[in-house]
Design a protein around this motif. Structure first.
Motif, PDB file in Angstrom:
ATOM      1  N   ASP A 198      13.044   8.260   8.499  1.00 55.90           N
ATOM      2  CA  ASP A 198      12.541   8.504   7.145  1.00 55.90           C
ATOM      3  C   ASP A 198      13.508   9.440   6.428  1.00 55.90           C
ATOM      4  O   ASP A 198      14.484   9.927   7.004  1.00 55.90           O
TER       5      ASP A 198
ATOM      6  N   GLN B  78      14.095  -1.048  11.976  1.00 59.46           N
ATOM      7  CA  GLN B  78      12.994  -0.173  11.613  1.00 59.46           C
ATOM      8  C   GLN B  78      13.470   1.198  11.148  1.00 59.46           C
ATOM      9  O   GLN B  78      12.663   2.071  10.867  1.00 59.46           O
TER      10      GLN B  78
ATOM     11  N   TYR C  61      11.755  -5.560   4.902  1.00 61.35           N
ATOM     12  CA  TYR C  61      10.345  -5.575   4.534  1.00 61.35           C
ATOM     13  C   TYR C  61       9.821  -7.001   4.426  1.00 61.35           C
ATOM     14  O   TYR C  61      10.588  -7.948   4.270  1.00 61.35           O
TER      15      TYR C  61
ATOM     16  N   ALA D  64       0.436  -1.909   9.631  1.00 65.67           N
ATOM     17  CA  ALA D  64       0.713  -0.473   9.647  1.00 65.67           C
ATOM     18  C   ALA D  64       2.210  -0.213   9.609  1.00 65.67           C
ATOM     19  O   ALA D  64       2.681   0.721   8.942  1.00 65.67           O
ATOM     20  N   MET D  65       2.982  -1.056  10.312  1.00 67.04           N
ATOM     21  CA  MET D  65       4.434  -0.898  10.311  1.00 67.04           C
ATOM     22  C   MET D  65       5.014  -1.244   8.947  1.00 67.04           C
ATOM     23  O   MET D  65       5.909  -0.569   8.437  1.00 67.04           O
TER      24      MET D  65
ATOM     25  N   LYS E 159       4.494   1.667   6.669  1.00 70.63           N
ATOM     26  CA  LYS E 159       5.391   2.762   7.015  1.00 70.63           C
ATOM     27  C   LYS E 159       6.778   2.512   6.447  1.00 70.63           C
ATOM     28  O   LYS E 159       7.409   3.403   5.872  1.00 70.63           O
ATOM     29  N   TRP E 160       7.257   1.279   6.581  1.00 68.99           N
ATOM     30  CA  TRP E 160       8.579   0.937   6.067  1.00 68.99           C
ATOM     31  C   TRP E 160       8.603   1.034   4.551  1.00 68.99           C
ATOM     32  O   TRP E 160       9.555   1.521   3.964  1.00 68.99           O
TER      33      TRP E 160
ATOM     34  N   GLN F 165       6.836   2.896   2.670  1.00 70.41           N
ATOM     35  CA  GLN F 165       6.834   4.310   2.282  1.00 70.41           C
ATOM     36  C   GLN F 165       8.240   4.882   2.403  1.00 70.41           C
ATOM     37  O   GLN F 165       8.696   5.629   1.535  1.00 70.41           O
ATOM     38  N   ALA F 166       8.942   4.528   3.484  1.00 66.03           N
ATOM     39  CA  ALA F 166      10.306   5.010   3.678  1.00 66.03           C
ATOM     40  C   ALA F 166      11.225   4.501   2.566  1.00 66.03           C
ATOM     41  O   ALA F 166      12.065   5.240   2.046  1.00 66.03           O
TER      42      ALA F 166
END
Length: 218
Positions: free
Chosen positions: A18, A68, A87, A95-96, A99-100, A102-103
């Motif tokens: 991140d 990732q 993405y 969930a993954m 997370k991606w 958001q990053a």
């Protein structure tokens, strides 16, 4: 068409989960970063390898969704290419995906040394929801955007240009600095034009001033 930067010298620098980890190891500096973003099956790694004339700079996988991390590559002391997490691949857990995403959002919105965004889309399936969002995020951040329609060799010339023109028309309404070009890592289609665009992005006046000011005086 010539460039001032030898992209062939690009080397792997660091991976980070991140932006917090990224800034811990690569704090905001006078270096400029060009980000590569796209769906997990858009051919992002293949494009990076083709543009740098390296076979394995960015790892390619037969299983989309393996990237990732935020992977950073140094072109030289002052310039970096950043491979953002892929993405939108259906087989990745929700969930993954979140997370991606958001990053991606954090990087685009808070990385002040970001100088441009390359958004890669399979020319046969362009402008999915996340593709549009990525371009919109970049335009809202007043960043130049290069949309690469990858795997252009999969379509005949007439269909290829039809799709390119359709995507250009669709993104014109954003009124941002958006360029759309066909690209094929396999055939080299569009490679020189893309390198020329990246070269221009890598020479903003503020960076040239920083380089000049750091040079020892005679």
């Amino acid at each position: 068409m010539t460039t001032r930067i030898n992209f062939h010298k690009t080397r792997f620098l660091i991976s980070a989960p991140d932006i917090a980890h990224l800034e811990q190891h690569l704090p905001q500096s006078s270096a400029i970063e060009i980000a590569f973003a796209g769906r997990s099956n858009a051919g992002k790694s293949s494009a990076l390898n083709a543009l740098t004339d390296q076979k394995s700079l960015a790892r390619t996988s037969k299983t989309p969704g393996r990237t990732q991390l935020i992977n950073v590559f140094a072109v030289d002391e002052w310039r970096r290419l950043v491979d953002l997490p892929g993405y939108g691949f259906a087989q990745v857990p929700q969930a993954m995906k979140l997370k991606w995403q958001q990053a991606l959002a954090e990087y685009l919105q808070h990385r002040e040394c970001l100088g441009g965004v390359v958004v890669l889309m399979d020319i046969r399936h362009p402008l999915k929801d996340m593709d549009r969002q990525m371009v919109e995020w970049s335009v809202a951040s007043e960043l130049p955007v290069l949309v690469l329609l990858t795997k252009a060799d999969k379509l005949p010339q007439s269909a290829r240009m039809k799709t390119v023109n359709e995507v250009r028309s669709a993104l014109k309404a954003l009124q941002g600095d958006v360029i759309v070009e066909p690209f094929s890592a396999l055939k080299g289609t569009g490679k020189e034009k893309v390198l020329s665009i990246l070269d221009n992005w890598c020479h903003p006046q503020w960076l040239l001033d920083a380089i000049n000011s750091s040079s020892p005086s005679e």
